[in-house]
Design a protein around this motif. Structure first.
Motif, short mmCIF file in Angstrom:
data_model
loop_
_atom_site.label_atom_id
_atom_site.label_comp_id
_atom_site.label_asym_id
_atom_site.label_seq_id
_atom_site.Cartn_x
_atom_site.Cartn_y
_atom_site.Cartn_z
N GLN A 23 0.82 -1.22 0.00
CA GLN A 23 0.00 0.00 0.00
C GLN A 23 0.85 1.27 0.00
O GLN A 23 0.38 2.35 -0.37
CB GLN A 23 -0.93 0.00 1.22
N THR A 33 0.98 3.25 -3.21
CA THR A 33 -0.11 4.17 -3.57
C THR A 33 0.17 5.59 -3.07
O THR A 33 -0.48 6.54 -3.49
CB THR A 33 -1.45 3.69 -3.00
N ALA A 34 1.14 5.73 -2.15
CA ALA A 34 1.48 7.04 -1.60
C ALA A 34 2.82 7.56 -2.13
O ALA A 34 3.26 8.64 -1.74
CB ALA A 34 1.54 6.96 -0.07
N ASN A 74 4.89 9.39 -4.43
CA ASN A 74 4.78 10.40 -5.49
C ASN A 74 5.83 11.48 -5.24
O ASN A 74 5.53 12.55 -4.70
CB ASN A 74 3.38 11.01 -5.50
N HIS A 132 10.71 0.99 -14.66
CA HIS A 132 9.54 0.44 -15.32
C HIS A 132 9.86 -0.97 -15.80
O HIS A 132 10.34 -1.17 -16.92
CB HIS A 132 9.11 1.32 -16.48
N TYR A 175 6.75 2.62 -11.77
CA TYR A 175 5.95 3.18 -12.86
C TYR A 175 4.51 2.67 -12.82
O TYR A 175 3.55 3.45 -12.93
CB TYR A 175 6.59 2.85 -14.20
N ASP A 176 4.34 1.38 -12.66
CA ASP A 176 3.01 0.77 -12.73
C ASP A 176 2.23 0.84 -11.42
O ASP A 176 0.99 0.87 -11.45
CB ASP A 176 3.12 -0.70 -13.15
N THR A 221 2.63 3.09 -8.72
CA THR A 221 2.55 4.35 -7.97
C THR A 221 1.82 5.42 -8.78
O THR A 221 1.75 5.33 -10.01
CB THR A 221 3.96 4.88 -7.61
N PRO A 222 1.32 6.45 -8.10
CA PRO A 222 0.65 7.54 -8.84
C PRO A 222 1.61 8.41 -9.64
O PRO A 222 1.18 9.18 -10.50
CB PRO A 222 -0.02 8.35 -7.72
N SER A 223 2.90 8.29 -9.40
CA SER A 223 3.85 9.15 -10.11
C SER A 223 4.03 8.72 -11.56
O SER A 223 4.25 9.57 -12.44
CB SER A 223 5.21 9.12 -9.41
N HIS A 224 3.96 7.41 -11.82
CA HIS A 224 4.18 6.88 -13.18
C HIS A 224 5.45 7.44 -13.81
O HIS A 224 5.47 7.86 -14.97
CB HIS A 224 2.97 7.17 -14.08
N ARG A 225 6.53 7.43 -12.99
CA ARG A 225 7.83 7.93 -13.47
C ARG A 225 8.85 6.81 -13.36
O ARG A 225 8.92 6.12 -12.33
CB ARG A 225 8.29 9.13 -12.64
#
Length: 355
Positions: free
Chosen positions: A54, A57-58, A60, A95, A104-105, A107-111
């Motif tokens: 979890q 999910t945080a 970023n 990634h 990348y997949d 987290t909300p950052s997708h970086r």
């Protein structure tokens, strides 16, 4: 390879970065502090994967700036940078197409932060290296370490014994074939020239598996130097123990050694050595670890190691937002100022002796 060997011998100084989901916990869990190594917090408190996941999910890191970090490394006189692509928790900081448990997949950052650092190093002319935990992986039921739980750790066990307690059902070969080797192929293929491959704590790997990793890296990155923590005597250069500052140069001549012991000198086929060290106590970011090495200590350690022909790879644990801790940056820059001042004094002394 001769040019790469020459570069490594002359490099003397590099930056290491430990960064991952553990940075969010920052050495604290439910009112308790982690062991000295905050990146071991999942094992220390036996946090179930279902809960630990979890954290993704945080994650970023809105202040992560690869160019600024590379610029800091160069300002401090560092010649290369090594960053964690996957630590023992099994979370990939790039990634990965092999496993969706990645920055990348998931987290909300997708970086792809490894990609950003690779590009920043390439643009600045800084050599780029990758750390990968090739044995331990707590996200995998067959992750390594389960044969070594009689040995002390920075957590509770080397493997994930809380989610996957039955050691008789574990088979590292499955993890190696499904995830470890395929991810090593990814990181050695997708990020341009890799100067060093930094592996860690060999415990479960067979000699065949160590050789296969070595051959894979050599095939994909012909000029990449591979460290001794790959295990089973397969390496190009010697990584000494964590924060190891040897006192006696004659120890470098030891030949009767345990090749899977991460500490101490081993025969170096290319005459290359490196000590990775921390700027405070922990490798990963920790709120409660304010035991920063002073600029003078950093300067003295670097000078001592370099006099022995050993590179100093100095670690920074980025915080959850992707920042270099303020005290780390201040002390690194102050240590460089001390080195520059010592160089000026030495130059003045030499000039005076000529006169």
């Amino acid at each position: 390879m001769n040019e790469q060997v020459k570069w490594f011998k002359n490099a003397k100084y590099g930056m290491m970065i430990h960064w991952g989901l553990y940075s969010l916990l920052a050495g604290e869990y439910r009112g308790e502090s982690s062991s000295v190594y905050a990146e071991w917090i999942q094992s220390k408190f036996q946090i179930p994967n279902a809960e630990y996941e979890q954290l993704a999910t945080a994650f970023n890191p809105v202040y992560f700036n690869a160019d600024a970090i590379v610029a800091l490394a160069q300002k401090c006189g560092m010649q290369y940078l090594v960053v964690t692509t996957k630590h023992h928790d099994g979370f990939a900081m790039y990634h990965s197409k092999v496993d969706a448990y990645n920055v990348y997949d998931a987290t909300p950052s997708h970086r792809d932060v490894i990609g950003e650092l690779a590009e920043a190093c390439r643009n600045a002319g800084l050599k780029f290296g990758l750390y990968y935990s090739q044995d331990l992986d707590w996200h995998e039921p067959d992750g390594g370490g389960y044969k070594s739980n009689h040995l002390d750790t920075a957590g509770t066990t080397w493997d994930n014994s809380w989610d996957f307690p039955d050691e008789t059902q574990k088979n590292f070969d499955r993890c190696f074939d499904r995830k470890i080797l395929p991810q090593i192929k990814e990181i050695m293929t997708n990020y341009g020239d890799i100067a060093t491959a930094w592996f860690d704590v060999p415990m479960t790997l067979s000699e065949v598996q160590s050789q296969l990793i070595y051959d894979t890296v050599r095939e994909l990155q012909p000029y990449c130097l591979i460290n001794s923590r790959l295990g089973n005597g397969k390496y190009d250069y010697v990584s000494l123990g964590d924060n190891e500052i040897p006192k006696h140069k004659e120890d470098m001549n030891k030949t009767d050694v345990d090749y899977n012991d991460i500490a101490g000198f081993k025969p170096s086929p290319l005459g290359l050595y490196e000590t990775a060290g921390t700027i405070n106590d922990s490798w990963g970011f920790s709120y409660h670890d304010q035991n920063w090495k002073t600029p003078r200590t950093l300067f003295r350690y670097k000078q001592h190691l370099n006099n022995f022909g050993i590179n100093y790879l100095l670690n920074i644990g980025l915080d959850p937002l992707g920042r270099v801790p303020m005290m780390a940056e201040e002390n690194l820059l102050a240590a460089k100022a001390l080195e520059d001042a010592a160089g000026v004094r030495e130059g003045e002394h030499q000039a005076a002796s000529v006169v």
